[in-house]
Design a protein around this motif. Structure first.
Motif, PDB file in Angstrom:
ATOM      1  N   LEU A  36       0.857  -1.183   0.000  1.00  0.00           N
ATOM      2  CA  LEU A  36       0.000   0.000   0.000  1.00  0.00           C
ATOM      3  C   LEU A  36       0.892   1.231   0.000  1.00  0.00           C
ATOM      4  O   LEU A  36       1.724   1.406   0.902  1.00  0.00           O
ATOM      5  CB  LEU A  36      -0.902   0.025   1.242  1.00  0.00           C
ATOM      6  CG  LEU A  36      -1.802   1.261   1.333  1.00  0.00           C
ATOM      7  CD1 LEU A  36      -2.875   1.242   0.234  1.00  0.00           C
ATOM      8  CD2 LEU A  36      -2.465   1.375   2.711  1.00  0.00           C
ATOM      9  N   ASP A  51       0.020   5.538  -9.312  1.00  0.00           N
ATOM     10  CA  ASP A  51      -1.197   5.048  -9.960  1.00  0.00           C
ATOM     11  C   ASP A  51      -0.905   4.139 -11.156  1.00  0.00           C
ATOM     12  O   ASP A  51      -1.774   3.382 -11.584  1.00  0.00           O
ATOM     13  CB  ASP A  51      -2.061   6.232 -10.410  1.00  0.00           C
ATOM     14  CG  ASP A  51      -2.803   6.843  -9.231  1.00  0.00           C
ATOM     15  OD1 ASP A  51      -3.008   6.140  -8.220  1.00  0.00           O
ATOM     16  OD2 ASP A  51      -3.174   8.030  -9.323  1.00  0.00           O
ATOM     17  N   PRO A  54      -0.208  -0.453 -10.129  1.00  0.00           N
ATOM     18  CA  PRO A  54      -1.058  -1.650 -10.014  1.00  0.00           C
ATOM     19  C   PRO A  54      -1.158  -2.445 -11.318  1.00  0.00           C
ATOM     20  O   PRO A  54      -1.382  -3.666 -11.276  1.00  0.00           O
ATOM     21  CB  PRO A  54      -2.428  -1.072  -9.610  1.00  0.00           C
ATOM     22  CG  PRO A  54      -2.083   0.185  -8.892  1.00  0.00           C
ATOM     23  CD  PRO A  54      -0.905   0.746  -9.627  1.00  0.00           C
ATOM     24  N   GLN A  61      -1.792  -1.286  -4.077  1.00  0.00           N
ATOM     25  CA  GLN A  61      -2.849  -0.281  -4.153  1.00  0.00           C
ATOM     26  C   GLN A  61      -2.313   1.061  -3.642  1.00  0.00           C
ATOM     27  O   GLN A  61      -1.294   1.112  -2.945  1.00  0.00           O
ATOM     28  CB  GLN A  61      -4.078  -0.723  -3.357  1.00  0.00           C
ATOM     29  CG  GLN A  61      -4.688  -1.984  -3.989  1.00  0.00           C
ATOM     30  CD  GLN A  61      -6.084  -2.276  -3.502  1.00  0.00           C
ATOM     31  OE1 GLN A  61      -6.432  -2.007  -2.369  1.00  0.00           O
ATOM     32  NE2 GLN A  61      -6.890  -2.857  -4.377  1.00  0.00           N
ATOM     33  N   ARG A 259      -8.033   3.595  -3.880  1.00  0.00           N
ATOM     34  CA  ARG A 259      -8.292   2.505  -4.837  1.00  0.00           C
ATOM     35  C   ARG A 259      -8.327   1.212  -4.048  1.00  0.00           C
ATOM     36  O   ARG A 259      -7.304   0.681  -3.682  1.00  0.00           O
ATOM     37  CB  ARG A 259      -7.200   2.485  -5.878  1.00  0.00           C
ATOM     38  CG  ARG A 259      -7.162   3.764  -6.658  1.00  0.00           C
ATOM     39  CD  ARG A 259      -5.914   3.837  -7.444  1.00  0.00           C
ATOM     40  NE  ARG A 259      -5.814   2.633  -8.290  1.00  0.00           N
ATOM     41  CZ  ARG A 259      -5.410   2.676  -9.537  1.00  0.00           C
ATOM     42  NH1 ARG A 259      -5.112   3.788 -10.110  1.00  0.00           N
ATOM     43  NH2 ARG A 259      -5.311   1.560 -10.233  1.00  0.00           N
ATOM     44  N   VAL A 260      -9.507   0.765  -3.754  1.00  0.00           N
ATOM     45  CA  VAL A 260      -9.602  -0.413  -2.898  1.00  0.00           C
ATOM     46  C   VAL A 260     -10.368  -1.527  -3.584  1.00  0.00           C
ATOM     47  O   VAL A 260     -10.981  -1.323  -4.604  1.00  0.00           O
ATOM     48  CB  VAL A 260     -10.266  -0.066  -1.564  1.00  0.00           C
ATOM     49  CG1 VAL A 260      -9.373   0.860  -0.773  1.00  0.00           C
ATOM     50  CG2 VAL A 260     -11.623   0.558  -1.783  1.00  0.00           C
TER      51      VAL A 260
END
Ligand SMILES: Nc1nc2c(ncn2[C@@H]2O[C@H](COP(=O)(O)OP(=O)(O)OP(=O)(O)O)[C@@H](O)[C@H]2O)c(=O)[nH]1
Ligand SMILES: [Mg+2]
Length: 260
Positions: A36, A51, A54, A61, A259-260
């Motif tokens: 994370l 960004d 991922p 994330q 962003r999960v």
């Protein structure tokens, strides 16, 4: 036996030059981990670079926060994120390579018989080879000060390379932790000691960052000393089980675009 589901939480503020390399090194060292990134709208575009990751690393994330809110609250956001997911162990790790990812497997393995594992500069085998005298004095004195006043059986109370078992995070009162820098690190150790968790220190060599700039400031050092004194007085005045003594740096969590 290493845990199956670790999460490495990496707070970033202006770490564009380190981000991709640190993430690659984390996955080299611990392929089974999730990552994370907690970015505070870094002006250098670290969040935008994050960004893109991922797509390359599906278990990574990014949590975006709207502005610089400090390291401690970034970790609290990471802990909350972990507790909402199927994660066994959570690492705190800096993005600047002072915390060498090659230690990750050893720290994780040490959670077999410890609830908090600290990558420690102050146990035999641990070192800070790049530090000058003033940095050594500040850190060394700060550790003796915290350890003595708060009676912590830990050599490196201000360490930021740590692995927590989930049970530790579940026991924290996350709403009450509003500290920013070294004070946050001392408070988490203090809470672990008070709650009777098993703590182990694993030696690490801690080099200085090679690129990017430090966010350490006099205010962060001052916060740590003030916190230790307040905690010492608060502990004596109010007894065990109190929430953290200080609200030194208070800021609401306002995760944006998580962003999960
Ligand atoms: N999200 C977030 N990350 C931060 C913030 N402040 C620092 N960081 C990150 O926290 C980590 C540690 O910060 P550093 O600037 O390296 O501070 P330090 O390691 O205490 O100091 P040095 O040893 O001088 O590097 C790095 O990954 C930073 O990018 C913050 O306010 N928000
Ligand atoms: Mg650093």
């Amino acid at each position: 036996m290493p845990k199956a589901k670790p999460l490495v939480a990496i707070p970033t503020y202006n770490e564009a030059e380190n981000l991709e390399a640190i993430v690659a090194a984390v996955y080299d060292a611990l392929p089974q981990t999730a990552v994370l990134i907690i970015d505070d709208a870094s002006p250098d575009g670290t969040g935008r670079l994050a960004d893109d990751l991922p797509a390359r690393y599906p278990s990574l994330q990014v949590l975006h926060r709207p502005g610089k809110q400090g390291l401690g609250t970034a970790y609290v956001a990471g802990f909350r994120y972990a507790l909402e997911r199927d994660v066994d162990c959570v690492f705190e790790m800096d993005a600047d390579f002072s915390h060498d990812p090659h230690y990750l497997p050893a720290l994780l393995a040490a959670t077999d018989d410890a609830d908090l594992v600290i990558g420690s500069r102050y146990v035999p085998g641990g070192r800070t080879p790049d530090w000058g005298l003033s940095r050594r004095l500040i850190s060394g004195f700060g550790n003796v000060f915290a350890r003595t006043l708060l009676q912590l059986p830990v050599r490196d109370c201000t360490a930021g390379f740590k692995c927590y078992r989930r049970c530790v995070l579940e026991a924290f009162d996350l709403d009450a932790i509003r500290l920013e820098g070294y004070a946050f690190q001392i408070e988490t150790v203090y809470q672990c000691v008070r709650k009777g968790f098993r703590i182990k220190e694993v030696p690490i060599v801690f080099p200085d960052r090679k690129v990017g700039t430090s966010k350490m400031s006099k205010a962060i050092v001052a916060e740590a000393f003030t916190y230790v004194i307040r905690r010492r007085l608060g502990g004596a005045a109010h007894g065990a089980g109190r929430a953290p003594a200080s609200g030194v740096v208070g800021s609401e969590e306002r995760p944006r675009n998580a962003r999960v």
